[in-house]
Enzyme design. Structure first.
Site, short mmCIF file in Angstrom:
data_model
loop_
_atom_site.label_atom_id
_atom_site.label_comp_id
_atom_site.label_asym_id
_atom_site.label_seq_id
_atom_site.Cartn_x
_atom_site.Cartn_y
_atom_site.Cartn_z
N SER A 254 34.14 30.01 42.20
CA SER A 254 34.77 31.03 43.05
C SER A 254 33.93 31.50 44.23
O SER A 254 34.43 32.24 45.07
CB SER A 254 35.19 32.24 42.21
OG SER A 254 36.19 31.87 41.31
N SER B 60 39.01 32.78 43.61
CA SER B 60 39.02 34.24 43.47
C SER B 60 38.25 34.98 44.56
O SER B 60 38.64 36.06 44.94
CB SER B 60 38.54 34.65 42.08
OG SER B 60 37.18 34.92 42.02
N LYS C 109 33.59 42.25 47.07
CA LYS C 109 34.76 41.83 46.32
C LYS C 109 35.23 42.99 45.44
O LYS C 109 34.42 43.71 44.84
CB LYS C 109 34.37 40.63 45.47
CG LYS C 109 35.48 39.93 44.72
CD LYS C 109 34.92 38.66 44.05
CE LYS C 109 35.96 37.91 43.24
NZ LYS C 109 35.39 36.66 42.66
#
Length: 474
Positions: free
Chosen positions: A181, A157, A84
């Site tokens: 998330s 997210s 990420k």
């Protein structure tokens, strides 16, 4: 090795690792195949912010040479994964979904990235996320698309991490979870997600959303894969004094154990009031399977979570205001409206109100700790309704009650820090994945890997993949 294209891309991480170790496929072949697939599909899916193709091939070549020389580092050696884009990568832009940090090039790797490198993993690139890892993308960002159906929500997210893993564009991904998330994207994309206990994984080199709520974890195709990844990234870290000092369990060994005699708590009222019928059916089938495996299902009464769910937003807001203090309000115009609004709310919160929130968090943590003296695991939904369409997501701002229901089974375990694993358990009438969660006592991720792997040995929900050929004609 004679493996079909989709078969190769959809191998579980540990399956690919076994092939690499046995030299049936090389890290170079696996990495090149992944990069080609990303080039072919991600223009539509939008899961990657940045593909690090040259660096990935260099890592694959190094892994290939080491393995050929007999220097095998472990189950991530030569395996292509992705991270990420809120985890620092040395000299590579790391924007955390923002414009304000768009030019930031860290001078070091995040601890988790450093540990991936040390394990010989191949890092394919950086994955898309919402602005600052909060609830919405910056207006300049095109959100990732759910590979099962682009009309449906891909999760919040860590959606880029989930989309890439579900679509066969990496074999697993490093993600974070502040209120759901990891769990929501895994549920939306038919994946296994492990949100460890707070402090089990170092947060050094990870952009903060809310420091005491942020959990660094993994998104994978199976509980065994999640255990393999967590075993690499977990552990104490001198750069993050909040990382716990407890020894890291052998998660892959846990994945081989059964759940006979394990006590799994289930609050029938909490998991049925307002929960749609299909989700209840998924929970019921999971309970039947776990009983067949020898687990004992125990009736429990979980503490009421309405107040702690209401507390999550102001708690997150205060910590987000601290995290962005260097750039907000000084560069306010570079922020999207949703993240700016939550920072403003945090800056305005009355200090005694914040202290009351902290005290309520401690109380709930204590109550849950007491509950885990009587059970080994808790089984709950991820959210109480079928997979959400994008049209429904666009109405959330006008439906605070719906937001609270979405957060009911996720936010409490960020407020208390307990670990959870998300497991695929069925499908909706529209063909979208539905998942459930197991929660464990603090720092008992090994129990989650153990139970998840046992469940997945006798079920195949986690082995189903999105029909990308039909999706591309949508």
């Amino acid at each position: 090795m004679d493996i079909g294209s989709d078969d190769l891309h959809y191998l579980e991480l540990t399956e690919l690792a076994a092939c690499i170790r046995a030299r049936k496929i090389s890290p170079l072949e696996a990495t090149r195949a992944q990069l080609d697939r990303i080039a072919a599909l991600d223009g539509e899916l939008g899961s990657y912010v940045r593909v690090m193709g040259d660096a990935a091939m260099a890592q694959a070549e190094a892994a290939h040479a080491e393995i050929a020389a007999g220097r095998y580092r472990g189950p991530l050696h030569g395996v292509p994964i992705a991270v990420k884009d809120l985890f620092w990568t040395k000299n590579i832009p790391t924007a955390a979904g923002t414009v304000v940090h768009g030019d930031f090039r860290p001078d070091e790797d995040a601890t988790v990235v450093d540990r991936l490198n040390g394990a010989g993993a191949v890092v394919l690139g950086k994955l898309q996320l919402t602005e600052g890892a909060y609830s919405d993308h910056h207006p300049s960002v095109t959100p990732p698309k759910n590979p099962w159906n682009p009309d449906y929500w891909p999760g919040i997210s860590s959606s880029g991490s989930a989309v890439a893993t579900a679509a066969g564009l990496c074999y697993g991904s490093i993600a974070s979870d502040t209120g759901g998330s990891i769990r929501w994207p895994c549920a939306a994309n038919g994946l296994t997600g492990l949100k460890p206990s707070w402090g089990r994984v170092s947060r050094h080199g990870a952009f903060e959303l809310a420091a005491t709520l942020d959990h660094v974890g993994v998104i994978a195709r199976s509980a065994k894969d999640a255990g393999a990844m967590l075993g690499v990234i977990a552990g104490r870290d001198h750069a993050d004094p909040t990382a716990v000092l407890d020894p890291v369990p052998h998660y892959l060994a846990a994945a081989e154990q059964d759940v006979r005699g394990r006590r799994i708590g289930f609050d029938a009222r909490w998991s049925s009031d307002g929960v749609d019928v299909t989700t209840q059916q998924v929970l019921g089938e999971a309970i039947k399977t776990l009983r067949t495996l020898g687990a004992d299902i125990v009736d429990v009464r979980f503490p009421d979570v309405k107040q702690v769910v209401a507390d999550w937003v102001p708690n997150c807001a205060v910590e987000a205001a601290v995290a962005h203090d260097a750039t907000y309000p000084a560069r306010k115009d570079e922020y999207g409206p949703i993240l700016a609004a939550v920072i403003e709310a945090g800056r305005a919160l009355f200090a005694p109100d914040y202290q009351r929130i902290l005290l309520r968090r401690l109380e709930l943590r204590g109550r849950i700790a007491s509950l885990f003296e009587t059970i080994d695991l808790l089984l709950i939904p991820v959210h109480p309704f079928p997979p959400l369409t994008l049209a429904m997501i666009r109405t959330l701002g006008d439906q605070p009650d719906l937001i609270a229901r979405l957060q009911e089974y996720t936010c409490p375990f960020n407020m208390t820090g307990h670990p959870t694993i998300t497991l695929p358990g069925g499908f909706s009438s529209t063909g979208m994945p539905i998942a459930f969660q197991l929660v464990a006592a603090d720092l008992d991720e090994a129990m989650l890997v153990r139970a998840g792997a046992a469940f997945q040995r006798v079920t195949s929900w986690h082995r189903r993949h999105p029909p990308l050929s039909s999706w591309r004609q949508h």
